[in-house]
Design a protein around this motif. Structure first.
Motif, PDB file in Angstrom:
ATOM      1  N   SER A 134       0.840  -1.201   0.000  1.00 26.47           N
ATOM      2  CA  SER A 134       0.000   0.000   0.000  1.00 26.47           C
ATOM      3  C   SER A 134       0.873   1.247   0.000  1.00 26.47           C
ATOM      4  N   SER A 172      -6.319   1.489   7.763  1.00 29.00           N
ATOM      5  CA  SER A 172      -6.746   1.057   6.433  1.00 29.00           C
ATOM      6  C   SER A 172      -5.895  -0.089   5.882  1.00 29.00           C
ATOM      7  N   LYS A 202      -7.137  -4.006   5.207  1.00 28.60           N
ATOM      8  CA  LYS A 202      -7.213  -4.437   3.813  1.00 28.60           C
ATOM      9  C   LYS A 202      -6.054  -5.324   3.379  1.00 28.60           C
ATOM     10  N   LYS A 260      -3.070   7.068   8.170  1.00 32.86           N
ATOM     11  CA  LYS A 260      -4.087   6.239   8.811  1.00 32.86           C
ATOM     12  C   LYS A 260      -3.742   4.765   8.590  1.00 32.86           C
ATOM     13  N   THR A 268     -15.477   3.908   6.546  1.00 32.78           N
ATOM     14  CA  THR A 268     -14.215   4.189   5.859  1.00 32.78           C
ATOM     15  C   THR A 268     -13.273   3.002   5.858  1.00 32.78           C
ATOM     16  N   TYR A 269     -13.115   2.371   7.022  1.00 31.19           N
ATOM     17  CA  TYR A 269     -12.063   1.352   7.164  1.00 31.19           C
ATOM     18  C   TYR A 269     -12.586  -0.078   7.073  1.00 31.19           C
TER      19      TYR A 269
END
Length: 319
Positions: free
Chosen positions: A7, A222, A226, A219, A256-257
């Motif tokens: 990521s 996340s 994921k 953040k 969001t997460y």
């Protein structure tokens, strides 16, 4: 199992947060701990606890901190252990620790006393159990936990250490899938100064008023959900001083997460009232006056709620 995707957070961690040299060694230790307990039929919870400090200079004299003592994480660890979990306790250096946290306000020299003659070679030291009435019970439970190798403590000090160690923990626990829980109770800084923008030496007051420009901390929830541990059961915490915005922010975090639960609480009432928010429900957990008299802690209720939810989560994944 497929390799985790890389990521944008991975690149940011590598570029802007110095990685402690011991992270790989700690990661291997956490992976072995998780695998051993999962093989024995236990679930494993990673608890983050305490605050993170943000240095203002490379040779740090000053730093930004927050009020967190690690009380919630330390007490929760005890209740998870009582519920049959093995615990990885990722905690701030010198924050409260499971079992010893009960005596954090006690000066230990006040509860120790000599027996026999007060000489350098002939005296013994014992505990005054009137001043520490529960010490025998606490010590017995601590020894059981230690002898069973059920608690793995990992220390961090700075924000940088915390971020790298949390990533390492997530990757280590990903090997046990849905048996892993993340209980992210640490009070993590929202802002930081990149190492490249930090002064090397102590900031001089003779230079006049200080102006700081700080960046937002990435953040990390996340990529944890994921990429790093996608099958784990993940709980975050949301603390606010304004009750009117709390639940909306908790639901927004879930949207969001896409993790499993948010423990939402208000600063002034956090020790007696929380709301556990999931996509399907919200559960208000409150201590009564009778509970307080009987020394019931809100963390016992939180852990009970979340272990039940984790059981359902594991059943769904195994089914």
């Amino acid at each position: 199992m497929a390799e985790p995707r890389v990521s944008s957070i991975d690149g940011k961690l590598a570029e802007e947060f110095a990685c402690p040299c011991h992270v790989e060694e700690v990661k291997e230790k956490m992976a072995a701990f998780a695998k051993s307990h999962a093989s024995a039929g236990r679930r494993v919870v990673l608890i983050t606890s305490g605050g993170t400090k943000v240095p203002l200079e490379s040779r740090t004299v000053r730093f930004l901190d927050n009020f967190s003592s690690g009380r919630r994480g330390a007490s929760s660890a005890e209740y998870f252990l009582d519920s049959g979990y093995a615990v990885i306790f990722l905690h701030r250096h010198r924050s409260l620790y499971p079992y010893t946290r009960m005596f954090s306000s006690v000066n230990m020299l006040d509860v120790l006393q000599f027996t026999g003659e007060d000489t350098s070679s002939g005296c013994q030291v014992v505990v005054n159990q009137q001043l520490l009435p529960n010490i025998a019970k606490v010590l017995k439970r601590y020894r059981e936990v230690k002898d069973g190798q059920l608690l793995l403590p990992i220390e961090f000090s700075t924000l940088s250490e915390y971020l790298h160690l949390l990533k390492a923990a997530a990757q280590a626990l990903s090997t046990i899938g849905s048996k892993a829980m993340f209980y992210l109770a640490a009070a993590v800084s929202d802002f930081y100064i990149p190492a490249s923008e930090m002064p090397e030496h102590k900031i001089q007051s003779s230079n006049g008023p200080l102006q700081l420009s700080m960046k937002m901390v990435p953040k990390i929830l996340s990529p944890l959900v994921k990429d790093w541990a996608p099958q784990a059961f993940v709980i975050s915490f949301k603390l606010e001083t304004d009750a009117s915005i709390l639940l909306d922010k908790a639901r927004r975090a879930l949207d969001t997460y896409r993790h499993q639960a948010v423990v939402a609480n208000v600063l002034d009432s956090r020790r007696g009232h929380v709301v556990v928010v999931t996509c399907e429900s919200q559960a208000e957990l409150t201590l009564t006056e009778e509970d307080v008299k009987n020394n019931v802690e809100i963390e016992e209720r939180i852990v009970s709620n979340l272990t039940s939810a984790h059981s359902q989560f594991v059943t769904q994944h195994l089914g």
